[in-house]
Design an enzyme around this catalytic site. Structure first.
Site, PDB file in Angstrom:
ATOM      1  N   GLY A 269       0.811  -1.204   0.000  1.00 18.58           N
ATOM      2  CA  GLY A 269       0.000   0.000   0.000  1.00 18.58           C
ATOM      3  C   GLY A 269       0.847   1.258   0.000  1.00 18.58           C
ATOM      4  N   SER A 270       0.433   2.236   0.781  1.00 21.28           N
ATOM      5  CA  SER A 270       1.037   3.570   0.727  1.00 21.28           C
ATOM      6  C   SER A 270       2.487   3.618   1.190  1.00 21.28           C
ATOM      7  CB  SER A 270       0.196   4.559   1.550  1.00 21.28           C
ATOM      8  OG  SER A 270      -1.048   4.765   0.930  1.00 21.28           O
ATOM      9  N   LEU A 271       2.993   2.557   1.804  1.00 26.31           N
ATOM     10  CA  LEU A 271       4.424   2.522   2.093  1.00 26.31           C
ATOM     11  C   LEU A 271       5.221   2.713   0.804  1.00 26.31           C
ATOM     12  CD1 LEU A 271       3.923   1.691   5.024  1.00 26.31           C
ATOM     13  CD2 LEU A 271       5.569  -0.162   4.717  1.00 26.31           C
ATOM     14  N   PHE A 272       4.661   2.231  -0.302  1.00 23.37           N
ATOM     15  CA  PHE A 272       5.367   2.300  -1.573  1.00 23.37           C
ATOM     16  C   PHE A 272       5.507   3.734  -2.088  1.00 23.37           C
ATOM     17  CE2 PHE A 272       6.942  -0.222  -5.151  1.00 23.37           C
ATOM     18  CZ  PHE A 272       7.277  -1.389  -4.486  1.00 23.37           C
ATOM     19  N   LYS A 273       4.763   4.660  -1.492  1.00 18.85           N
ATOM     20  CA  LYS A 273       4.896   6.054  -1.910  1.00 18.85           C
ATOM     21  C   LYS A 273       6.269   6.627  -1.559  1.00 18.85           C
ATOM     22  CE  LYS A 273      -0.083   6.733  -1.673  1.00 18.85           C
ATOM     23  NZ  LYS A 273      -1.237   7.176  -0.880  1.00 18.85           N
TER      24      LYS A 273
END
Length: 497
Positions: A269-273
């Protein structure tokens, strides 16, 4: 740079275990010699008795220590019952007598072993001194004893998925025990040194307790926590729950033996941002001063991308990151060059290949074969690509330290002799990303990761769990994550949970 967790002098744990091994040998030997003396040499079969205590014990598998010399895995001397069918007066009667004396021994099975002939048959491995005394009392011809060793893990489940376990013959079957089996075989008998890991048992204990508390609080099915030294890329701690006791691995189920930190891959999820922001900044197509329109959902083909907590306005690049805007992240990714910039950047970080580790439990990332615009979009915010938690933590370490990709390691490293790696990002990108991570904890979605009086940077992530079918995702179940680095102005450690 000074050592973060100062090593303690000596190897007290290893010395204690060696002393315990000597005590076991003395116990076995004294009981055996006393009973032989009582029984009389003329009426008894020859019995082999332990002599390792007098001759010096040379165990055949090296110990495993933490970074400070604390014992994580070692050996104790054991005794096993063996049979020589050729010397037995009545092999079937011998089998029945031994089965009555030793728990877990089946008379029929043992009788078949004896019936095969030959000069050797296992009866029971790793018996206690009490069992030895009972067998000696039987006075059975053709029944002897053999010295061996048993692998023990004095900390129980505390570092199970790092250490792994061994089989009945002390061969490595999982974890470091398997991955470093060749280095461990031989031990003192071949003059091999003990194996020292990067793991710090004190940090491991604290992380284990905290992760267990989190699992209980949120009724989670499983969890992973990693502490990585960003400078050396040493794995200081790794927890995967549920876990097991490596002293009794046969009692563990498949779920307990799964290493969720290295052997499983997830959409984070948003960790990949974190990756997307670094890629955008490094590309030169996006700067920290740019703004992106996040007033409404973004449509790509038949797909519609929304923000979970939308601000319905134009967002600066730092706000896109701190507020975790999916719409802003997608637009930022396309502004940086889209798939043509995204895929090579992921590859340079090692996020498209199977990681190289000292443990066998690794998995290749799950990556889309085709890479249309919708894949570029979803990958930018952590869907459509699955990587292991440790692999992702390693990538974050690359982006917030010197920009060089250096593989993580479970072995202790000399800070003055670190491996070199390719340069992935520039110093400018590193400084900007550190500031974005700090801003996210200070004013964005990562506020719960903050520590009063200390500069922490981090990023939250929530991903819907795949159903494993063509139905896509289960809207009622999620994978929740946080990655943090500290101190944010000059990071030394990364923590992912």
């Amino acid at each position: 740079m000074s050592e973060p967790f100062a090593p303690r002098s000596g190897q007290i744990g290893a010395a204690r275990l060696r002393l315990l091994a000597v005590c076991f040998v003395l116990a076995f030997g004294s009981i055996g010699l006393r009973l032989v003396d009582m029984a009389g040499a003329g009426s008894r079969a020859p019995v082999t008795t332990p002599r390792a205590a007098e001759e010096g014990i040379e165990l055949r598998r090296a110990a495993i220590l933490d970074r400070n010399g604390e014992l994580l895995a070692g050996n104790i001397v054991t005794l096993s019952v063996i049979g020589d069918p050729l010397l037995m007066n009545d092999p079937e009667a011998t089998a029945i007598a031994l089965a009555r004396t030793l728990d877990g021994v089946d008379a029929a099975t043992l009788s078949k072993r004896f019936a095969r002939g030959g000069r050797f048959a296992w009866v029971k491995r790793q018996i206690s001194p009490v069992e030895q005394a009972a067998v000696l009392e039987l006075g059975l011809p053709g029944v002897n004893f053999e010295l061996g060793e048993r692998r023990v893990y004095p900390r129980g489940s505390e570092a199970a998925h790092v250490l792994g376990f061994v089989g009945i013959d002390n061969q490595g079957l999982a974890g470091i025990e398997y991955g470093m089996d060749e280095a461990l075989q031989g031990g003192a008998a071949l003059g091999k040194p003990d194996l020292q890991l990067a793991i710090d048992r004190r940090v491991q204990r604290i992380a284990h307790a905290a992760t267990e508390a989190g699992v209980e609080r949120f009724s989670a099915l499983g969890a992973c926590t990693i502490v990585l030294d960003i400078v050396t890329r040493e794995v200081i701690s790794l927890i995967s729950l549920p876990d097991y006791d490596p002293n009794t691995p046969a009692l563990a189920g498949a779920e307990q033996r799964r290493n969720r930190c290295t052997g499983d891959v997830y959409e984070l999820g948003s960790l990949f941002k974190v990756i997307s922001a670094a890629m955008a900044l490094e590309s030169g197509g996006v700067s920290i001063r740019d703004r992106f329109d996040a007033t409404e959902a973004l449509k790509i083909g038949r797909h519609r991308i929304r923000d979970y907590h939308g601000h319905q306005r134009w967002l600066s690049m730092p706000e896109v990151f701190a507020f975790s805007s999916n719409v802003g992240t997608v637009k930022m990714t396309f502004a940086a060059g889209g798939a043509e910039a995204q895929k090579p950047f992921l590859d340079r970080l090692g996020l498209l290949q199977r990681p190289l580790l000292e443990v066998p439990e690794t998995t290749k990332p799950l990556v889309q074969q085709r890479w249309p615009d919708i894949v570029t979009a979803t990958v930018s915010y952590g869907h459509g690509i699955s990587v292991s938690p440790l692999q992702f933590t390693e990538a974050v370490a690359t982006l917030v330290t010197d920009g060089k990709r250096i593989p993580a390691s479970f072995l202790r490293r000399d800070p003055a002799d670190l491996p070199d790696g390719p340069q992935v990002v520039s110093e400018r990108t590193i400084k900007d990303l550190r500031w974005l991570l700090w801003l996210t904890v200070e004013r964005g979605t990562g506020g719960n990761g903050g520590v009063d009086g200390y500069m922490v940077g981090g990023k939250t992530g929530t991903a819907d769990k795949p159903t494993g079918s063509r139905r896509g995702y289960d809207g009622r179940a999620v994978i929740s994550s946080f990655v943090g680095v500290f101190p944010a102005d000059a990071p030394r450690y990364a923590v992912l949970t």
